[in-house]
Write a protein that holds these residues in place. Structure first.
Motif, short mmCIF file in Angstrom:
data_model
loop_
_atom_site.label_atom_id
_atom_site.label_comp_id
_atom_site.label_asym_id
_atom_site.label_seq_id
_atom_site.Cartn_x
_atom_site.Cartn_y
_atom_site.Cartn_z
N GLN A 1 -76.62 -6.28 41.22
CA GLN A 1 -77.78 -6.17 42.08
C GLN A 1 -78.24 -4.72 42.06
N ASN A 2 -79.53 -4.51 41.94
CA ASN A 2 -80.09 -3.15 41.81
C ASN A 2 -79.45 -2.39 40.65
N LEU B 1 -84.76 -9.82 39.63
CA LEU B 1 -84.61 -8.41 39.99
C LEU B 1 -85.71 -7.98 40.96
N LEU B 2 -86.96 -8.40 40.67
CA LEU B 2 -88.07 -8.02 41.55
C LEU B 2 -87.92 -8.64 42.94
N GLY B 3 -87.24 -9.77 43.02
CA GLY B 3 -87.04 -10.41 44.31
C GLY B 3 -85.82 -9.91 45.05
N LYS C 1 -79.28 -10.85 42.69
CA LYS C 1 -78.36 -10.40 41.66
C LYS C 1 -78.77 -11.00 40.31
N VAL C 2 -78.48 -10.29 39.24
CA VAL C 2 -78.90 -10.69 37.90
C VAL C 2 -77.71 -10.65 36.96
N TRP C 3 -77.61 -11.70 36.11
CA TRP C 3 -76.59 -11.72 35.06
C TRP C 3 -77.10 -10.98 33.83
N LEU D 1 -81.15 2.25 49.46
CA LEU D 1 -80.85 0.85 49.78
C LEU D 1 -81.08 -0.07 48.58
N GLY D 2 -81.24 0.52 47.40
CA GLY D 2 -81.53 -0.27 46.22
C GLY D 2 -83.02 -0.24 45.91
N TYR D 3 -83.48 -1.15 45.04
CA TYR D 3 -84.89 -1.20 44.68
C TYR D 3 -85.69 -1.80 45.84
#
Length: 487
Positions: free
Chosen positions: A103-104, A81-83, A86-88, A158-160
Motif C-alpha cells: 500500500q502506498n 493504487l489511486l483508490g 493495496k496492490v500486488w 499518511l501515504g498517497y
C-alpha cells in the motif's frame, strides 16, 4: 433481386452494428485507462516485507528494506493504487519472480513529477474534496504520482493523498535526481530566503554570500530550493541585498524619474516608475534606497551621485609604490606550531579601530588602519638583509558575475626593513593609515577590497654568519578583506 438487396442490407447492418459495438468498447477501454505506466523499481521501506509465491499465495519469507525491480502487477493495479487499496506487484529476485502486496508503494524518483505548493493545502483520501480533510500540508515541493485535471495524488506522511490546489496554481519543478549532487550556485551578496518561489512574498530570512546546492529548481534554475538552518527555503539567483545595508531614516530627492524594484537588484522585477520628488528612506546600502510608496508599497530605488558611482570610476593606469611610514613596535612571542612562511612569517591585517573584524565596513572617505608584521618563527637568531623591502597592494575586488573575482590594483606601498637582527620568536609591526585614495589621489568607490602583501618573494638573511634565502608564500593572513560602504 429485391430479396438479395434486402439480405445484403441486413448483413451490412448486422456487421455495422458489430463494428460500432467494438468501437464503443475500445473507446470505453481508453476512457477507463489512467495512463499510469508500470514502475521499473519499488522500494521496500518496511523493516520486513512479506514475499509470496503468487498473488494470494503462500508467504515464503520476509525481505529487508531494499529496492527491487518490477516484473508486473495485478490487473487494474493503477485503479487500486489511486483508490488507496493495496496492490500486488510481481518482483524480480535473484533467480525467479515473486509477489509483494503493498500500500502506498514507493517508486523510482524519475517516476514522479515534482511540483511546488504555493500555499497551505488540505488533502483527502479521494478525488472528491467534499469529504473530510485528513490534514493540511504546508507550502513545499511535493512528489506527484498522478495528475487528473486539477487534482493531484501526492506523497504525504499518511501515504498517497489527493489535493485540489487553490490558485495560484502549483508549478512544475526540475529535479536533479538522487544520484546527482544537484545544481551548484554562488550567492554573491546577502540573499533573501522565501518559503515559496515568489519574490513578492514575505522574506523568511537572509543568507550570507556562500556556495549553495539545490536538487530542485524552477524557471531555468532561477529559483533554487536549498537546505538552510530553518529547513527547506527558496532563493532566487537574481535577487540579492547590498552587503552594507543599514537602517537609517533620511530624505532623498529624486532629481529624475526612478525605476522602483521589488528587491535591491537591477535584475529583480520592476514595479513601476517614480516621478521626481522627495522620498523618505528607512534603510539603504550599495546605492540602493528602501522606501515606502503610497501606490507601489515598499520598493527599492537605485540612485547615486555621479562621483560616487563605482561604474564611473577609472582606476590608475600605472600604480607606483610609495614608501610607507607609520608607528613601529617590536614584540617577543613564544613560538607555537603551524607557521607557514618559515623562517619569516609575514602578516597583513585591517584594523577596525582597535579591533580586527573582516566583516566590518568603513564609511567612504574614512581613514583605514593597516598593520604589517614580520616575525622570525625559526629557532635561530636571524639577521635580515638591510636592503629588504616588502610591497603592500590594495586591490579592488570586482565581481565578474559568475562567482569569480577580478582584482583591480588601485594602490601600492613599500615597507623598508629597519630592523636587522631578529631573535627567535621576535617580530616587528608597522601600523599605518590609508586614506582611501588611489595612487592618483582619487577617492576609491565603495565596494570590496583586498589588502595584501605582494607574494611570492625571496627573503635574504644570515644565520650564524652564513647567507641563506627563504621563500615567502601566500598564507591566511598575508591578505585581508577591506569593505567600504556606500555614502
Amino acid at each position: 433481386m429485391k430479396h438479395k438487396l434486402f439480405i445484403w442490407m441486413l448483413l451490412m447492418l448486422l456487421f455495422g452494428s458489430g463494428s460500432f459495438t467494438a468501437m464503443n468498447n475500445a473507446l470505453a477501454a481508453v476512457s477507463d485507462s489512467t495512463g499510469m505506466r508500470l514502475p521499473e523499481e519499488i522500494s521496500l521501506t518496511a523493516n520486513s516485507t512479506p514475499i509470496y509465491d503468487e498473488m494470494d499465495g503462500d508467504q515464503l519469507y520476509d525481505a529487508a528494506p531494499q529496492t527491487v525491480q518490477v516484473a508486473g502487477a495485478e490487473n487494474n493495479w493503477d485503479r487500486k493504487l489511486l483508490g488507496g487499496s493495496k496492490v500486488w506487484f510481481q518482483i524480480k529476485t535473484s533467480n525467479e519472480v515473486k509477489w509483494v502486496l503493498l500500500q502506498n508503494p514507493q517508486f523510482e524518483e524519475t517516476y514522479y513529477n515534482y511540483v511546488v505548493l504555493m500555499q497551505e493545502e488540505s488533502f483527502y483520501s479521494s478525488r472528491s474534496t467534499r469529504g473530510l480533510s485528513l490534514g493540511t500540508i504546508s507550502p513545499q515541493v511535493v512528489r506527484v504520482v498522478y495528475t487528473d485535471g486539477e487534482y493531484y495524488l501526492i506523497e504525504t506522511w499518511l501515504g498517497y493523498k489527493w489535493i485540489h490546489p487553490k490558485p495560484p496554481n502549483i508549478q512544475q519543478a526540475q529535479y536533479y535526481g538522487r544520484n546527482s549532487s544537484g545544481l551548484s550556485a554562488y550567492l554573491r551578496t546577502i540573499t533573501p530566503m522565501f518559503r515559496v518561489p515568489d519574490a513578492g512574498s514575505e522574506v523568511a530570512g537572509v543568507l550570507s554570500p556562500q556556495d549553495v546546492q539545490a536538487k530542485v529548481t524552477l524557471n531555468n534554475n532561477e529559483w533554487l530550493y536549498i537546505d538552510t538552518w530553518e529547513g527547506k527555503r527558496w532563493v532566487n539567483t537574481r535577487i540579492s541585498y547590498p552587503p552594507d545595508l543599514r537602517s537609517e531614516e533620511r530624505s532623498l530627492t529624486l532629481t529624475d524619474s526612478a525605476i522602483a524594484y521589488e528587491h535591491p537588484d537591477k535584475q529583480a522585477r520592476e514595479l513601476g516608475r517614480l516621478t521626481p520628488q522627495k522620498v523618505t528612506v528607512f534603510e539603504h546600502g550599495g546605492g540602493w534606497h528602501h522606501i515606502h510608496s503610497d501606490w507601489l508599497g515598499d520598493c527599492w530605488i537605485y540612485q547615486l551621485n555621479p562621483e560616487d558611482d563605482p561604474a564611473a570610476y577609472t582606476p590608475p593606469t600605472v600604480v607606483i609604490s610609495k614608501v610607507i611610514t607609520g608607528v613601529k613596535k617590536s614584540h617577543q612571542y613564544e613560538l607555537g606550531a603551524g607557521w607557514r612562511n618559515s623562517p619569516f612569517d609575514l602578516r597583513m591585517v585591517v584594523l577596525n579601530g582597535e579591533r580586527i573584524n573582516p566583516e566590518g565596513f568603513f564609511t567612504i572617505g574614512q581613514e583605514v588602519g593597516l598593520r604589517f608584521s614580520i616575525q622570525n618563527v625559526s629557532k635561530d637568531e636571524l639577521e635580515l638583509n638591510p636592503l629588504t623591502s616588502f610591497e603592500v597592494e590594495i586591490n579592488r575586488q570586482l565581481d565578474s558575475g559568475d562567482g569569480s573575482i577580478k582584482p583591480e590594483l588601485v594602490w601600492s606601498g613599500k615597507i623598508l626593513a629597519s630592523k636587522s637582527v631578529f631573535k627567535s620568536g621576535e617580530s616587528e609591526e608597522l601600523t599605518f593609515i590609508w586614506d582611501q585614495k588611489d595612487s592618483d589621489g582619487k577617492q576609491v568607490p565603495f565596494g570590496n577590497y583586498s589588502v595584501q602583501i605582494k607574494l611570492p618573494m625571496t627573503i635574504d638573511y644570515t644565520k650564524a654568519g652564513a647567507s641563506e634565502q627563504g621563500q615567502a608564500q601566500t598564507a591566511m593572513l598575508t591578505h585581508f578583506p577591506l569593505r567600504i560602504s556606500a555614502p
